[in-house]
Design a protein around this motif. Structure first.
Motif, PDB file in Angstrom:
ATOM      1  N   PRO A  65      21.013 -39.464  -9.552  1.00 25.06           N
ATOM      2  CA  PRO A  65      21.432 -38.094  -9.863  1.00 25.06           C
ATOM      3  C   PRO A  65      21.159 -37.753 -11.322  1.00 25.06           C
ATOM      4  CG  PRO A  65      23.363 -39.531  -9.651  1.00 25.06           C
ATOM      5  CD  PRO A  65      22.160 -40.405  -9.445  1.00 25.06           C
ATOM      6  N   ASP A  88      22.543 -36.059 -13.569  1.00 20.98           N
ATOM      7  CA  ASP A  88      23.779 -35.385 -13.970  1.00 20.98           C
ATOM      8  C   ASP A  88      23.813 -35.219 -15.486  1.00 20.98           C
ATOM      9  OD1 ASP A  88      24.716 -35.224 -11.339  1.00 20.98           O
ATOM     10  OD2 ASP A  88      25.702 -37.162 -11.426  1.00 20.98           O
ATOM     11  N   LYS A  94      18.105 -36.574  -7.779  1.00 18.41           N
ATOM     12  CA  LYS A  94      19.013 -35.536  -7.289  1.00 18.41           C
ATOM     13  C   LYS A  94      19.307 -34.564  -8.424  1.00 18.41           C
ATOM     14  CE  LYS A  94      23.668 -36.170  -6.323  1.00 18.41           C
ATOM     15  NZ  LYS A  94      24.498 -35.035  -6.732  1.00 18.41           N
ATOM     16  N   ASP A 102      21.128 -30.677  -4.795  1.00 23.23           N
ATOM     17  CA  ASP A 102      22.505 -30.755  -4.287  1.00 23.23           C
ATOM     18  C   ASP A 102      23.219 -29.429  -4.546  1.00 23.23           C
ATOM     19  OD1 ASP A 102      24.805 -31.781  -3.235  1.00 23.23           O
ATOM     20  OD2 ASP A 102      25.211 -33.176  -4.865  1.00 23.23           O
ATOM     21  N   THR A 138      34.905 -35.504  -1.010  1.00 24.95           N
ATOM     22  CA  THR A 138      35.749 -36.700  -1.180  1.00 24.95           C
ATOM     23  C   THR A 138      37.040 -36.425  -1.951  1.00 24.95           C
ATOM     24  OG1 THR A 138      34.193 -37.264  -2.910  1.00 24.95           O
ATOM     25  CG2 THR A 138      34.113 -38.594  -0.911  1.00 24.95           C
ATOM     26  N   VAL A 167      25.820 -36.406   4.283  1.00 32.31           N
ATOM     27  CA  VAL A 167      26.307 -37.223   3.168  1.00 32.31           C
ATOM     28  C   VAL A 167      27.596 -37.879   3.657  1.00 32.31           C
ATOM     29  CG1 VAL A 167      27.089 -37.204   0.769  1.00 32.31           C
ATOM     30  CG2 VAL A 167      25.396 -35.521   1.532  1.00 32.31           C
ATOM     31  N   PRO A 169      26.950 -41.761  -1.417  1.00 34.28           N
ATOM     32  CA  PRO A 169      27.315 -41.944  -2.830  1.00 34.28           C
ATOM     33  C   PRO A 169      28.435 -42.983  -2.949  1.00 34.28           C
ATOM     34  CG  PRO A 169      28.258 -39.902  -1.986  1.00 34.28           C
ATOM     35  CD  PRO A 169      27.665 -40.638  -0.804  1.00 34.28           C
ATOM     36  N   ARG A 197      28.656 -48.986  -6.086  1.00 37.61           N
ATOM     37  CA  ARG A 197      28.943 -49.758  -7.298  1.00 37.61           C
ATOM     38  C   ARG A 197      28.483 -51.200  -7.093  1.00 37.61           C
ATOM     39  NH1 ARG A 197      28.958 -45.576  -9.081  1.00 37.61           N
ATOM     40  NH2 ARG A 197      30.622 -44.356 -10.016  1.00 37.61           N
ATOM     41  N   GLN A 245      35.267 -43.152  -8.825  1.00 44.15           N
ATOM     42  CA  GLN A 245      34.912 -43.428  -7.431  1.00 44.15           C
ATOM     43  C   GLN A 245      35.909 -44.452  -6.895  1.00 44.15           C
ATOM     44  OE1 GLN A 245      32.743 -41.783  -5.788  1.00 44.15           O
ATOM     45  NE2 GLN A 245      30.964 -41.284  -7.023  1.00 44.15           N
ATOM     46  N   VAL A 259      23.105 -42.840  -3.321  1.00 46.55           N
ATOM     47  CA  VAL A 259      23.154 -42.074  -4.568  1.00 46.55           C
ATOM     48  C   VAL A 259      23.877 -42.938  -5.584  1.00 46.55           C
ATOM     49  CG1 VAL A 259      23.959 -39.954  -5.685  1.00 46.55           C
ATOM     50  CG2 VAL A 259      23.266 -39.900  -3.273  1.00 46.55           C
ATOM     51  N   ILE A 260      23.171 -43.327  -6.637  1.00 48.72           N
ATOM     52  CA  ILE A 260      23.785 -44.218  -7.628  1.00 48.72           C
ATOM     53  C   ILE A 260      23.431 -43.735  -9.032  1.00 48.72           C
ATOM     54  CG2 ILE A 260      21.920 -45.934  -7.145  1.00 48.72           C
ATOM     55  CD1 ILE A 260      23.993 -48.080  -8.105  1.00 48.72           C
ATOM     56  N   GLY A 261      24.488 -43.302  -9.746  1.00 41.55           N
ATOM     57  CA  GLY A 261      24.286 -42.710 -11.061  1.00 41.55           C
ATOM     58  C   GLY A 261      24.686 -43.597 -12.202  1.00 41.55           C
ATOM     59  N   ARG A 262      26.004 -43.610 -12.508  1.00 36.57           N
ATOM     60  CA  ARG A 262      26.459 -44.263 -13.739  1.00 36.57           C
ATOM     61  C   ARG A 262      26.127 -45.743 -13.878  1.00 36.57           C
ATOM     62  NH1 ARG A 262      32.047 -41.217 -13.288  1.00 36.57           N
ATOM     63  NH2 ARG A 262      31.306 -41.257 -11.133  1.00 36.57           N
ATOM     64  N   PRO A 263      26.139 -46.532 -12.789  1.00 41.73           N
ATOM     65  CA  PRO A 263      25.760 -47.947 -12.982  1.00 41.73           C
ATOM     66  C   PRO A 263      24.347 -48.100 -13.553  1.00 41.73           C
ATOM     67  CG  PRO A 263      26.866 -47.675 -10.879  1.00 41.73           C
ATOM     68  CD  PRO A 263      26.624 -46.285 -11.413  1.00 41.73           C
TER      69      PRO A 263
HETATM   70  O1  C5P Z   1      27.223 -43.242  -9.200  1.00 45.63           O
HETATM   71  P1  C5P Z   1      27.967 -42.043  -9.729  1.00 45.63           P
HETATM   72  O2  C5P Z   1      29.425 -42.029  -9.378  1.00 45.63           O
HETATM   73  O3  C5P Z   1      27.708 -41.763 -11.189  1.00 45.63           O
HETATM   74  O4  C5P Z   1      27.292 -40.824  -8.919  1.00 45.63           O
HETATM   75  C1  C5P Z   1      27.827 -39.584  -9.015  1.00 45.63           C
HETATM   76  C2  C5P Z   1      26.942 -38.641  -8.231  1.00 45.63           C
HETATM   77  O5  C5P Z   1      27.226 -38.738  -6.827  1.00 45.63           O
HETATM   78  C3  C5P Z   1      27.200 -37.210  -8.636  1.00 45.63           C
HETATM   79  O6  C5P Z   1      25.938 -36.542  -8.711  1.00 45.63           O
HETATM   80  C4  C5P Z   1      28.032 -36.654  -7.538  1.00 45.63           C
HETATM   81  O7  C5P Z   1      27.781 -35.289  -7.310  1.00 45.63           O
HETATM   82  C5  C5P Z   1      27.595 -37.468  -6.337  1.00 45.63           C
HETATM   83  N1  C5P Z   1      28.599 -37.536  -5.285  1.00 45.63           N
HETATM   84  C6  C5P Z   1      29.757 -38.276  -5.383  1.00 45.63           C
HETATM   85  N2  C5P Z   1      30.652 -38.351  -4.349  1.00 45.63           N
HETATM   86  C7  C5P Z   1      30.419 -37.677  -3.259  1.00 45.63           C
HETATM   87  C8  C5P Z   1      29.268 -36.905  -3.128  1.00 45.63           C
HETATM   88  C9  C5P Z   1      28.378 -36.870  -4.167  1.00 45.63           C
HETATM   89  O8  C5P Z   1      30.033 -38.880  -6.405  1.00 45.63           O
HETATM   90  N3  C5P Z   1      31.273 -37.768  -2.264  1.00 45.63           N
END
Ligand code: C5P
Length: 241
Positions: free
Chosen positions: A12, A14, A36, A64, A119, A159, A181, A184, A195, A213-217
């Motif tokens: 993502p 973000d 994303k 998204d 969520t 999703v 998403p 971790r 999360q 979908v994996i962002g912060r890690p």
């Molecule tokens: O891995 P991280 O928590 O950083 O990822 C966050 C991304 O996942 C964000 O772009 C958020 O919109 C998306 N997301 C989420 N939980 C959901 C649906 C999407 O964290 N249920």
């Protein structure tokens, strides 16, 4: 040919700045299957950011937008998105007719992913929104009902959490995508992580996730490229077990 681990990864973007977005696209091009683009970046930069990411990388694009409006408006919005050659767009599962129009608007160029239940919605919120006790008592029932709506409307997938992926694949078949998403890896140590119900990349794909979908890690790692490669390697070994 078997899908490679990195093709499962959706990163993502973000970010609020174009510079950071550009830096990460450059860095992760070839390491992930999809980028994303969420509301923050899209509202700030508009369709130009989609064009920029497409020009800079060969990765697919997931916009998204979480659309929710009258069917005709959603259809027309989806037609604009399809013109941008976006691969996937999120639409709330509020009615089969709206989802169908979203699919029509995508013209076979842009797939629709249904959003079942956000969520951050808990039983009290679902109750306050007027849902039957059946759904308030068992939120999974609501998720599955909405997934069925997405399937019936011809959506590409939904999703869902890693834990729901197995049921989704079993009920709706292998070609209906489960996009997950809340991923971790065991090695990820994040400050103030929000999360809660998380799965590792390996667990998610074993449960049937088609895209994670994996962002912060990855984003917050000392070496994001190495982190993405570790995620891909974990997926490769999980699918070959
Ligand atoms: O891995 P991280 O928590 O950083 O990822 C966050 C991304 O996942 C964000 O772009 C958020 O919109 C998306 N997301 C989420 N939980 C959901 C649906 C999407 O964290 N249920």
């Amino acid at each position: 040919m078997q899908k490679q681990g990195k093709e499962y990864i959706v990163f993502p973007l973000d970010f609020s700045s174009l510079k950071e977005t550009r830096d990460f696209v450059k860095m992760l091009d070839g390491q992930v299957g999809m980028f994303k683009i969420g509301l923050e970046l899209f509202i700030d930069q508009g369709p130009a950011v989609v064009k920029m990411v497409k020009e800079m990388s060969g990765a697919r694009i997931f916009l998204d937008l979480k659309l929710h409006d009258i069917s005709a408006t959603v259809q027309r919005a989806m037609a604009r998105v399809a013109d941008l050659n976006v691969d996937l767009v999120t639409v709330h599962c509020s009615s089969v007719s709206m989802l169908k129009k979203a699919v029509d608007g995508g013209q076979g160029k842009t797939g629709v992913l249904g959003v079942t239940l956000l969520t951050d919605n808990d039983a009290a919120m679902v109750d306050a929104a007027g849902f039957k006790n059946d759904f308030v008592d068992d939120l999974q029932k609501l998720v599955m009902l909405r997934a069925r709506m997405a399937k019936d409307a011809g959506c590409t997938g939904i999703v869902c959490s890693g834990n729901e992926a197995a049921t989704i694949k079993k009920r709706f078949g292998p070609s209906f995508l489960a996009v997950t998403p809340g991923i971790r890896p065991k090695w990820a140590v994040l400050k103030d992580d929000d999360q809660k119900r998380v799965t590792t990349p390996g667990q998610a794909v074993k449960l049937g996730s088609d895209l994670i979908v994996i962002g912060r890690p990855i984003k917050d790692a000392d070496d994001p490229v190495k982190a993405a490669q570790m995620v891909a390697a974990e997926i490769d070994s999980a699918v070959s077990e």
